[in-house]
Design an enzyme around this catalytic site. Structure first.
Site, mmCIF file in Angstrom:
data_model
loop_
_atom_site.group_PDB
_atom_site.id
_atom_site.type_symbol
_atom_site.label_atom_id
_atom_site.label_comp_id
_atom_site.label_asym_id
_atom_site.label_seq_id
_atom_site.Cartn_x
_atom_site.Cartn_y
_atom_site.Cartn_z
ATOM 1 N N TYR A 146 65.290 -46.966 16.166
ATOM 2 C CA TYR A 146 65.545 -46.779 15.290
ATOM 3 C C TYR A 146 67.271 -46.068 15.531
ATOM 4 C CZ TYR A 146 61.587 -45.018 12.328
ATOM 5 O OH TYR A 146 60.004 -46.146 11.863
ATOM 6 N N LYS A 197 54.541 -50.638 25.341
ATOM 7 C CA LYS A 197 54.114 -52.113 25.675
ATOM 8 C C LYS A 197 54.717 -52.451 26.508
ATOM 9 C CE LYS A 197 52.736 -56.229 23.962
ATOM 10 N NZ LYS A 197 50.931 -56.266 23.437
ATOM 11 N N ASP A 230 48.791 -52.733 20.919
ATOM 12 C CA ASP A 230 48.275 -52.752 20.306
ATOM 13 C C ASP A 230 46.976 -52.259 20.409
ATOM 14 O OD1 ASP A 230 49.064 -53.923 23.509
ATOM 15 O OD2 ASP A 230 48.448 -56.176 22.629
ATOM 16 N N ASP A 254 55.202 -44.425 14.787
ATOM 17 C CA ASP A 254 55.404 -44.315 13.194
ATOM 18 C C ASP A 254 54.865 -45.064 12.247
ATOM 19 O OD1 ASP A 254 56.973 -44.420 10.713
ATOM 20 O OD2 ASP A 254 57.257 -46.671 11.066
ATOM 21 N N ASP A 258 50.174 -44.033 10.796
ATOM 22 C CA ASP A 258 50.010 -44.569 9.549
ATOM 23 C C ASP A 258 48.131 -44.875 9.585
ATOM 24 O OD1 ASP A 258 52.641 -43.905 8.584
ATOM 25 O OD2 ASP A 258 52.127 -45.687 6.856
#
Ligand code: IPM
Ligand code: MG
Length: 372
Positions: A146, A197, A230, A254, A258
């Site tokens: 970000y 990751k 993932d 982020d 969701d």
């Protein structure tokens, strides 16, 4: 008697889109606590976004920075939407929710995911999957892709355009959010899952090594696991009850929050709290906001779910104001309202009538009054 100086100062910043509408309901509830329970707070309203920009040329005007600076906590609504287009990028880049997070160094963003038993029917997930879902995503909030440099959009000599951003973490940035998360896990069920990751990204390899080192030297009593992002995106909907505390970088947090919102019935239910470093006076700046954004499609209609914002108040009451009894009272009131069947449009079952933002606020206030 508490003097004026003993009052905790809360900056109330509705911001843009539905942020204004949902924050208005939370504000009423905070006032109720001040008036009926003697909760030692003083509210100061402040503007953010297009409105102050058009007047002063600043998204966060001087008066709002004052309110933020003197505050013990900030109650924020939402940022963005079509309003964004009316504010030039330069002004947005100078000041926005993101720069606020950055300037206050709010590195630890706490996003609790709780599947209210009353809302199981509102989730597309099966009720058996939702049993016992109660976990927290700690999202690193002030670094990562970000904010990483270099960033930009450039035109190459052959005319093609190239957009680029930088994912980067330094050891201290990983250590502090890891410590925060281990401490949180220690106060809960003692399990921390670090999401990365590391099979592809160097930042993740380093993140994993540093989290492991902190675990070994400082938190051997906490159970640590690692998961690729993932897989984590699948696990938070496939079997969300397996988690206690998740810690992850800014962008993965982020996205995962969701995904996890599905278990809570609606993104409109999720609260959050963000913390900066403890200063030399032992104070820790905190910003409380719903996880949902400005929701331009429903803004101004009075139909948004205020519970994401309202549920950030028990976090504030516990973590900034140290009023656990007030927090428990509010949680009981919210649970009673949900048990009574009231639903905003995001949660309502087909064929049933939704309540408005304000009616939901009224119902929570009534439930509080009935228990006071
Ligand atoms: C969030 C939001 C913000 C983010 C947006 C509004 C910039 O999605 O808080 O999750 O990406 O951090
Ligand atoms: Mg988001």
């Amino acid at each position: 008697m508490s003097s004026v100086t003993n009052l905790n100062k809360i900056a109330v910043i509705g911001g843009e889109g539905i942020g204004v509408e949902v924050t208005a309901q939370s504000r009423r509830i905070l006032s109720w606590f001040a008036e009926n329970r003697g909760t030692p707070i003083r509210l100061r309203d402040a503007e953010y976004g297009k409105v102050p920009y058009l007047r002063s040329g600043e998204v966060i005007p001087a008066d709002t920075w004052d309110a933020i600076r003197e505050s013990d906590a900030i109650l924020f609504g939402a940022s963005g939407g079509p309003e964004t287009e009316e504010v030039p990028t330069a002004a947005r880049n100078r000041d926005s929710l993101l720069s606020l997070r950055r300037k206050l160094d709010l590195y630890a963003n706490v996003r609790p995911i709780y599947a209210h038993p009353e809302l199981h029917a509102a989730s597309p997930l099966k009720s058996r999957v939702l049993q016992g879902v109660d976990f927290i995503i700690v999202r690193e909030l002030s670094s990562g892709i970000y904010f990483g440099e270099p960033r930009g959009i450039e035109t190459l000599p052959d005319g093609r355009r190239r957009g680029f951003n930088t994912q980067s973490y330094t050891t201290d940035q990983v250590h502090r959010v890891a410590r925060f998360s281990f401490e949180l896990a220690r106060r809960r069920r003692g399990r921390l899952c670090s999401v990365d990751k590391a099979n592809v990204l160097e930042t993740s390899v380093m993140w994993r090594e540093e989290v492991t080192a902190i675990h070994r030297s400082e938190f051997p009593d906490v159970e640590l696991s690692h998961m690729y992002v993932d897989n984590a995106a699948m696990q938070v909907v496939r079997a969300p009850s397996q988690f206690d505390v998740i810690v992850t970088c800014n962008i993965f947090g982020d996205i995962l929050s969701d995904c996890a919102a599905v278990a809570a019935g609606s993104l409109g239910m999720l609260p959050s709290a963000s913390f900066g470093p403890v200063d030399q006076h032992g104070r820790q700046k905190a910003l409380y906001e719903p996880v949902h954004g400005s929701a331009p499609d429903i803004a101004g209609k009075g139909i948004a779910n205020p519970l994401g914002s309202i549920q950030s108040l028990p976090l504030m009451l516990r973590l900034t104001l140290h009023r656990p009894d007030d927090a428990a009272l509010l949680e009981t009131a919210i649970a009673a309202v949900l048990a009574g069947g009231l639903r905003t449009a995001d949660l309502v079952e087909p064929g049933k009538t939704p309540v408005s933002t304000e009616q939901m606020g009224d119902a929570v206030l009534q439930a509080l009054a009935a228990r006071a």
